[in-house]
Design a protein around this motif. Sequence first.
Motif, PDB file in Angstrom:
ATOM      1  N   GLU A  45      -2.795  -1.747   6.615  1.00 27.22           N
ATOM      2  CA  GLU A  45      -2.115  -1.922   7.911  1.00 27.22           C
ATOM      3  C   GLU A  45      -3.081  -2.460   8.935  1.00 27.22           C
ATOM      4  O   GLU A  45      -4.242  -2.157   8.948  1.00 27.22           O
ATOM      5  CB  GLU A  45      -1.564  -0.576   8.394  1.00 27.22           C
ATOM      6  CG  GLU A  45      -0.630   0.072   7.404  1.00 27.22           C
ATOM      7  CD  GLU A  45       0.834  -0.267   7.612  1.00 27.22           C
ATOM      8  OE1 GLU A  45       1.186  -0.948   8.596  1.00 27.22           O
ATOM      9  OE2 GLU A  45       1.640   0.153   6.776  1.00 27.22           O
ATOM     10  N   GLU A  59       0.520   5.055   1.558  1.00 30.09           N
ATOM     11  CA  GLU A  59       1.424   5.416   2.651  1.00 30.09           C
ATOM     12  C   GLU A  59       1.907   4.161   3.359  1.00 30.09           C
ATOM     13  O   GLU A  59       1.161   3.191   3.516  1.00 30.09           O
ATOM     14  CB  GLU A  59       0.705   6.337   3.635  1.00 30.09           C
ATOM     15  CG  GLU A  59       0.433   7.719   3.076  1.00 30.09           C
ATOM     16  CD  GLU A  59      -0.137   8.642   4.147  1.00 30.09           C
ATOM     17  OE1 GLU A  59       0.194   8.469   5.343  1.00 30.09           O
ATOM     18  OE2 GLU A  59      -0.915   9.524   3.780  1.00 30.09           O
ATOM     19  N   GLY A  60       3.146   4.198   3.805  1.00 33.91           N
ATOM     20  CA  GLY A  60       3.706   3.050   4.518  1.00 33.91           C
ATOM     21  C   GLY A  60       3.750   1.818   3.636  1.00 33.91           C
ATOM     22  O   GLY A  60       4.253   1.862   2.519  1.00 33.91           O
ATOM     23  N   ARG A  61       3.187   0.753   4.143  1.00 35.01           N
ATOM     24  CA  ARG A  61       3.198  -0.506   3.387  1.00 35.01           C
ATOM     25  C   ARG A  61       1.908  -0.743   2.607  1.00 35.01           C
ATOM     26  O   ARG A  61       1.685  -1.826   2.088  1.00 35.01           O
ATOM     27  CB  ARG A  61       3.458  -1.674   4.340  1.00 35.01           C
ATOM     28  CG  ARG A  61       4.797  -1.553   5.053  1.00 35.01           C
ATOM     29  CD  ARG A  61       5.141  -2.757   5.869  1.00 35.01           C
ATOM     30  NE  ARG A  61       4.108  -3.091   6.853  1.00 35.01           N
ATOM     31  CZ  ARG A  61       4.033  -4.258   7.482  1.00 35.01           C
ATOM     32  NH1 ARG A  61       4.902  -5.203   7.227  1.00 35.01           N
ATOM     33  NH2 ARG A  61       3.069  -4.486   8.357  1.00 35.01           N
ATOM     34  N   ARG A  62       1.078   0.268   2.524  1.00 37.15           N
ATOM     35  CA  ARG A  62      -0.195   0.132   1.814  1.00 37.15           C
ATOM     36  C   ARG A  62       0.032   0.130   0.299  1.00 37.15           C
ATOM     37  O   ARG A  62       0.866   0.879  -0.209  1.00 37.15           O
ATOM     38  CB  ARG A  62      -1.138   1.287   2.149  1.00 37.15           C
ATOM     39  CG  ARG A  62      -1.635   1.257   3.557  1.00 37.15           C
ATOM     40  CD  ARG A  62      -2.515   2.485   3.816  1.00 37.15           C
ATOM     41  NE  ARG A  62      -3.063   2.450   5.138  1.00 37.15           N
ATOM     42  CZ  ARG A  62      -4.293   2.035   5.424  1.00 37.15           C
ATOM     43  NH1 ARG A  62      -5.092   1.647   4.468  1.00 37.15           N
ATOM     44  NH2 ARG A  62      -4.714   2.017   6.659  1.00 37.15           N
ATOM     45  N   TRP A  63      -0.721  -0.688  -0.406  1.00 45.87           N
ATOM     46  CA  TRP A  63      -0.719  -0.709  -1.864  1.00 45.87           C
ATOM     47  C   TRP A  63      -2.029  -1.300  -2.356  1.00 45.87           C
ATOM     48  O   TRP A  63      -2.767  -1.927  -1.610  1.00 45.87           O
ATOM     49  CB  TRP A  63       0.471  -1.479  -2.440  1.00 45.87           C
ATOM     50  CG  TRP A  63       0.608  -2.896  -1.943  1.00 45.87           C
ATOM     51  CD1 TRP A  63       1.413  -3.324  -0.926  1.00 45.87           C
ATOM     52  CD2 TRP A  63      -0.068  -4.069  -2.423  1.00 45.87           C
ATOM     53  NE1 TRP A  63       1.275  -4.684  -0.734  1.00 45.87           N
ATOM     54  CE2 TRP A  63       0.372  -5.164  -1.657  1.00 45.87           C
ATOM     55  CE3 TRP A  63      -1.013  -4.308  -3.415  1.00 45.87           C
ATOM     56  CZ2 TRP A  63      -0.103  -6.461  -1.844  1.00 45.87           C
ATOM     57  CZ3 TRP A  63      -1.476  -5.605  -3.617  1.00 45.87           C
ATOM     58  CH2 TRP A  63      -1.013  -6.663  -2.840  1.00 45.87           C
ATOM     59  N   GLU A  95      -5.469  -5.583  -2.106  1.00 42.91           N
ATOM     60  CA  GLU A  95      -5.058  -4.369  -1.416  1.00 42.91           C
ATOM     61  C   GLU A  95      -4.364  -4.759  -0.121  1.00 42.91           C
ATOM     62  O   GLU A  95      -4.843  -5.646   0.596  1.00 42.91           O
ATOM     63  CB  GLU A  95      -6.305  -3.533  -1.119  1.00 42.91           C
ATOM     64  CG  GLU A  95      -6.045  -2.290  -0.307  1.00 42.91           C
ATOM     65  CD  GLU A  95      -7.327  -1.528  -0.033  1.00 42.91           C
ATOM     66  OE1 GLU A  95      -7.261  -0.298  -0.042  1.00 42.91           O
ATOM     67  OE2 GLU A  95      -8.388  -2.156   0.215  1.00 42.91           O
ATOM     68  N   ALA A  96      -3.243  -4.106   0.157  1.00 40.87           N
ATOM     69  CA  ALA A  96      -2.555  -4.303   1.439  1.00 40.87           C
ATOM     70  C   ALA A  96      -2.926  -3.133   2.361  1.00 40.87           C
ATOM     71  O   ALA A  96      -2.808  -1.983   1.976  1.00 40.87           O
ATOM     72  CB  ALA A  96      -1.046  -4.346   1.239  1.00 40.87           C
ATOM     73  N   MET A  99       0.052  -6.347   8.767  1.00 38.63           N
ATOM     74  CA  MET A  99      -0.488  -6.029   7.463  1.00 38.63           C
ATOM     75  C   MET A  99      -1.496  -7.112   7.079  1.00 38.63           C
ATOM     76  O   MET A  99      -1.324  -8.278   7.390  1.00 38.63           O
ATOM     77  CB  MET A  99       0.621  -5.971   6.414  1.00 38.63           C
ATOM     78  CG  MET A  99       0.066  -5.668   5.060  1.00 38.63           C
ATOM     79  SD  MET A  99       1.153  -5.731   3.632  1.00 38.63           S
ATOM     80  CE  MET A  99       2.667  -5.094   4.181  1.00 38.63           C
ATOM     81  N   GLN A 142       0.777   2.787  -4.976  1.00 37.76           N
ATOM     82  CA  GLN A 142       1.502   2.684  -3.710  1.00 37.76           C
ATOM     83  C   GLN A 142       0.926   3.705  -2.750  1.00 37.76           C
ATOM     84  O   GLN A 142       0.856   4.889  -3.070  1.00 37.76           O
ATOM     85  CB  GLN A 142       2.997   2.959  -3.934  1.00 37.76           C
ATOM     86  CG  GLN A 142       3.840   2.872  -2.690  1.00 37.76           C
ATOM     87  CD  GLN A 142       3.921   1.452  -2.137  1.00 37.76           C
ATOM     88  OE1 GLN A 142       4.110   0.509  -2.884  1.00 37.76           O
ATOM     89  NE2 GLN A 142       3.763   1.312  -0.841  1.00 37.76           N
TER      90      GLN A 142
END
Length: 148
Positions: free
Chosen positions: A148, A73-77, A145-146, A1, A71
């Motif tokens: 992947e 998908e997955g670990r995205r935010w 922003e996070a 990430m 929020q």
Amino acid sequence: MLIRILSVLECTKFLTANRVGHLACAKDGHPYLVPIYYAHADNHLYAFSMPGKKIEWMRANPLVSVQVGEQGEGRRWKSVVVEGRFEELPDRIGHKLERDHAWAMLSKHSNWWEPGALKPVMPLVSDSAPHVFFRLLVQQVSGREAVE
């Protein structure tokens, strides 16, 4: 990430695309955090509320923050934080243009008034209930922003 810093333009587009944020205000050294429904335009967040704790506290201390998040998908935010100043738009001479502008910005979206007008326990309300239009001047904005 990977955590990425958002540009001011990306933050502005994100604020414009969203409608709900978390307003932080403080009074006498105590913090208060509450969700608000807003519309973003011309470097302001426009909002509406019935009188209550947040209005009382912002009148006492106009320095506020608003966080808007998403929020993915997955670990995205994605998260944007606004530092700003509360400006009440009273229903009196000298504020008509700003108040009408707030109404126009908010009313572009259906049921814009419900979050600010409804309370958990509804007291008897007269036709002259003192609703409050206000705006938050965006003085500083930042975002992350996070991905992947």
